[in-house]
Design a protein around this motif. Structure first.
Motif, short mmCIF file in Angstrom:
data_model
loop_
_atom_site.label_atom_id
_atom_site.label_comp_id
_atom_site.label_asym_id
_atom_site.label_seq_id
_atom_site.Cartn_x
_atom_site.Cartn_y
_atom_site.Cartn_z
N GLY A 56 0.82 -1.20 0.00
CA GLY A 56 0.00 0.00 0.00
C GLY A 56 0.86 1.25 0.00
N TYR A 57 1.99 1.17 0.66
CA TYR A 57 2.95 2.28 0.69
C TYR A 57 3.74 2.36 -0.61
CZ TYR A 57 7.18 4.78 2.26
OH TYR A 57 8.24 5.65 2.39
N THR A 58 4.33 1.25 -1.02
CA THR A 58 5.24 1.27 -2.16
C THR A 58 4.50 1.47 -3.48
OG1 THR A 58 5.19 -1.16 -2.21
CG2 THR A 58 7.00 -0.13 -1.03
N VAL A 59 3.29 0.95 -3.61
CA VAL A 59 2.54 1.10 -4.86
C VAL A 59 2.19 2.57 -5.11
CG1 VAL A 59 0.34 0.63 -5.98
CG2 VAL A 59 1.62 -1.24 -4.97
N VAL A 60 1.66 3.23 -4.09
CA VAL A 60 1.30 4.64 -4.26
C VAL A 60 2.56 5.50 -4.40
CG1 VAL A 60 0.17 6.61 -3.15
CG2 VAL A 60 -0.87 4.35 -3.04
N PHE A 61 3.57 5.19 -3.63
CA PHE A 61 4.85 5.86 -3.75
C PHE A 61 5.34 5.81 -5.19
CE2 PHE A 61 9.45 5.65 -1.86
CZ PHE A 61 9.76 6.86 -2.46
N ALA A 62 5.36 4.62 -5.77
CA ALA A 62 5.84 4.47 -7.14
C ALA A 62 4.90 5.12 -8.14
CB ALA A 62 5.98 2.98 -7.46
N GLY A 63 3.59 4.97 -7.94
CA GLY A 63 2.64 5.47 -8.91
C GLY A 63 2.63 6.98 -9.06
N LEU A 64 3.06 7.70 -8.01
CA LEU A 64 3.02 9.16 -8.04
C LEU A 64 4.39 9.80 -8.21
CD1 LEU A 64 0.40 9.88 -5.22
CD2 LEU A 64 0.03 9.74 -7.69
N LEU A 65 5.45 9.03 -8.28
CA LEU A 65 6.79 9.60 -8.34
C LEU A 65 7.01 10.45 -9.59
CD1 LEU A 65 9.02 6.75 -6.93
CD2 LEU A 65 9.06 9.12 -6.17
N LEU A 66 6.50 10.02 -10.72
CA LEU A 66 6.70 10.80 -11.94
C LEU A 66 5.98 12.14 -11.86
CD1 LEU A 66 6.34 7.99 -14.63
CD2 LEU A 66 8.43 9.01 -13.74
N SER A 67 4.74 12.11 -11.40
CA SER A 67 4.01 13.37 -11.24
C SER A 67 4.68 14.25 -10.20
CB SER A 67 2.57 13.08 -10.81
OG SER A 67 1.87 12.44 -11.85
N ALA A 68 5.17 13.65 -9.13
CA ALA A 68 5.84 14.44 -8.09
C ALA A 68 7.13 15.07 -8.62
CB ALA A 68 6.14 13.56 -6.88
N GLY A 69 7.86 14.33 -9.46
CA GLY A 69 9.05 14.91 -10.07
C GLY A 69 8.70 16.09 -10.96
N TRP A 70 7.62 15.98 -11.71
CA TRP A 70 7.17 17.09 -12.54
C TRP A 70 6.76 18.29 -11.68
CZ3 TRP A 70 2.77 20.01 -13.00
CH2 TRP A 70 2.63 20.76 -14.17
N LEU A 71 6.05 18.01 -10.57
CA LEU A 71 5.63 19.09 -9.68
C LEU A 71 6.83 19.83 -9.10
CD1 LEU A 71 2.71 17.37 -7.74
CD2 LEU A 71 2.50 19.29 -9.32
N GLY A 72 7.88 19.08 -8.73
CA GLY A 72 9.07 19.72 -8.20
C GLY A 72 9.75 20.62 -9.22
N ASP A 73 9.84 20.14 -10.48
CA ASP A 73 10.43 20.96 -11.54
C ASP A 73 9.57 22.19 -11.82
OD1 ASP A 73 12.57 19.25 -11.87
OD2 ASP A 73 11.64 18.13 -13.52
N ARG A 74 8.26 22.03 -11.72
CA ARG A 74 7.34 23.11 -12.10
C ARG A 74 7.17 24.15 -11.00
NH1 ARG A 74 4.78 26.80 -12.99
NH2 ARG A 74 2.94 27.11 -14.32
N PHE A 75 7.02 23.72 -9.75
CA PHE A 75 6.68 24.64 -8.67
C PHE A 75 7.82 24.90 -7.69
CE2 PHE A 75 2.57 22.83 -9.97
CZ PHE A 75 1.91 24.01 -10.30
N GLY A 76 8.92 24.22 -7.86
CA GLY A 76 10.05 24.42 -6.97
C GLY A 76 10.27 23.23 -6.06
N GLY A 77 11.49 22.69 -6.08
CA GLY A 77 11.76 21.48 -5.31
C GLY A 77 11.60 21.66 -3.81
N ARG A 78 11.96 22.84 -3.28
CA ARG A 78 11.87 23.02 -1.83
C ARG A 78 10.43 23.03 -1.36
NH1 ARG A 78 14.77 28.17 0.65
NH2 ARG A 78 12.80 29.18 0.07
N ARG A 79 9.55 23.66 -2.10
CA ARG A 79 8.13 23.68 -1.72
C ARG A 79 7.54 22.27 -1.71
NH1 ARG A 79 5.72 28.57 -5.50
NH2 ARG A 79 6.85 30.31 -4.52
N VAL A 80 7.80 21.54 -2.77
CA VAL A 80 7.24 20.20 -2.89
C VAL A 80 7.85 19.26 -1.85
CG1 VAL A 80 6.97 18.22 -4.44
CG2 VAL A 80 6.70 20.54 -5.32
N PHE A 81 9.15 19.40 -1.60
CA PHE A 81 9.82 18.59 -0.59
C PHE A 81 9.20 18.82 0.79
CE2 PHE A 81 13.12 17.97 2.62
CZ PHE A 81 13.63 16.73 2.27
#
Length: 469
Positions: A56-81
């Protein structure tokens, strides 16, 4: 650009701040394993049900990593972190207060969302904080060592907390650690406050990718108790194939794909991503199996299980440190090949495990598997970060970590299915599981031979741009 607090020309403060969240995420991938039998007794859960506490942890973790990487590039890594860190802390508290298996799995899912937000951004923050290649390689090596130590400390820490304070404290411990990470990041990390402009969120790509991952893992978990011919299992695999096809078509046609196909023009990045998936498939799958083996077959307590796994987990910090040093000097090819080969040999040797075999006979094979993943990890990470195009570090890091988490989820589901038939069939299932893990690592070693010697690509473009500035 670098943060302050350096000694000898190296700025430690950004690395220390980012490492708090990274440590917490990796610990949570392994800390829960030794508590699974106790959770099963308290909640009346089967092996397949317990797999969802991990998956339940690893599946959601993996499923959202690409979108999260895009969000960090788009809105700023520190905010998303910071947002991911805050969400992870809240979800950890919810896990600790869970009154049933469903509530625990639900809170673990939210933990996975938080982890997905902070992991790609952590690498993007390191890339921005360390402007030259040597400092960047050093930072990535330490970052990987922290992850290795966290992975190694997880089972022992889980055993100590479960035996001393109860299984709920394996989640409560994240609250002070995460709070410290948020405070240090706010004070010590100066980059990533803003992102790049432009680019739409790829909703079709994210949805189809998540459906593919969820259906694949659910089918494998169900196969462990219902058999591979079960209609829901077959349907799950069919849904996975259809969603994967939709994802592939979508990413080649949309204007701003979540996973740009051009990202894979770098051979280093492509191979390292594949190796990352195979690496986690074998390691986390066998860790799940070995944890059950020590407790269900050999009758160990959670604390004894954590101590029994020390030869495997204890070598991880050293292997990560050494892998980072070798990668910084000669590139990622050698440590990737050697690490995956060592892991394959260790998994093959673990096929000797039975109820009566002396524990000492398992020590060297476990050390080989722990060294294999830890020696490979810094090299694979460096290959992805250095091979990423400028401004794409977040999505590149998301790609690697998505592959790793998909591999881990599939490994737990697949290798766990081999030992889900009960105690009478456990040893035979363990042997099959270790052979599958060895095959995954052997394939990874062969793929790593395709990586060119040295470093090139995105790293050179970044360094040249820095020199022009």
């Amino acid at each position: 650009m670098s943060g302050g607090g350096g000694t000898g020309g190296f700025a430690w403060r950004p690395l220390i701040a980012v490492s708090f969240g990274w440590f917490m995420v990796i610990v949570d991938a392994t800390i829960v394993n030794v508590a699974l039998p106790r959770l099963g007794r308290e909640f009346g859960a089967s092996v397949s049900g317990l797999q969802w506490v991990v998956d339940g942890y690893t599946v959601v973790f993996a499923g959202l990593l690409l979108s999260a990487g895009w969000l960090g590039d788009r809105f700023g890594g520190r905010r998303v972190f910071q947002a991911g860190l805050a969400l992870f802390v809240l979800a950890s508290a919810a896990c600790g207060f869970a009154t049933g298996l469903d509530a625990l799995v639900g809170a673990r899912v939210v933990q996975g969302v938080g982890a997905a937000l902070l992991v790609p951004s952590s690498l993007a923050l390191l890339q921005g904080s360390y402007g030259d290649r040597r400092s960047r390689a050093r930072a990535i090596g330490v970052w990987a060592m922290v992850g290795g130590f966290a992975s190694g400390a997880g089972p022992l820490l889980g055993g100590l907390l479960t035996a001393g304070l109860g299984w709920r404290w394996i989640f409560f411990v994240n609250v002070p650690v995460g709070a410290a990470g948020m405070l240090l990041t706010a004070r010590w990390v100066r980059v990533g406050a803003t992102g790049r402009t432009g680019g739409r969120f790829d909703v079709p790509g994210q949805v189809s990718g998540a459906v593919a991952l969820l259906s694949l893992t659910a089918a494998m978990v169900r196969a462990g108790r219902a058999g591979w011919g079960d209609p829901l299992v077959v349907g799950g695999f069919a849904l996975f194939a259809a969603a994967t096809a939709v994802f592939a078509v979508t990413e080649t046609r949309v204007r701003a794909p979540m996973l740009p196909p051009s990202l894979f023009r770098s051979r280093e990045l492509t191979v390292a991503t594949a190796v990352g998936g195979l690496m986690n498939l074998g390691f986390y799958g066998q860790l799940f199996v070995l944890t059950l083996y020590f407790q269900q077959v050999r009758g160990y307590t959670p604390l004894q299980t954590g101590l029994a796994l020390l030869p495997q987990t204890g070598v991880i910090a050293f292997g990560s440190w050494l892998g980072g040093r070798v990668t910084a000097r000669g590139g990622p090819r050698l440590p990737m090949v050697a690490g995956m080969a060592a892991g394959a040999a260790g998994f093959l040797a673990l096929t000797i495990a039975t109820r009566s075999i002396p524990y000492v006979a398992l020590v060297v094979p476990m050390m080989a598997t722990g060294f294999g993943i830890s020696f490979t990890m810094p090299a694979a990470t460096a290959a992805v970060v250095e091979g990423a195009p400028p401004g794409r570090t977040g999505i590149a890091a998301g790609t690697l970590n998505a592959a790793r988490q998909v591999g881990g989820a599939v490994g737990i589901a697949l290798l766990g299915a081999f030992v889900a038939g009960g105690a009478s069939h456990f040893t035979a299932g363990l042997r099959t599981a270790m052979l599958v893990a060895a095959a995954a690592y052997a394939l990874g070693a062969l793929l790593a031979l395709l990586v060119p010697r040295g470093v090139r690509g995105g790293a050179e473009e970044r360094d040249m741009a820095g020199a022009r500035r």
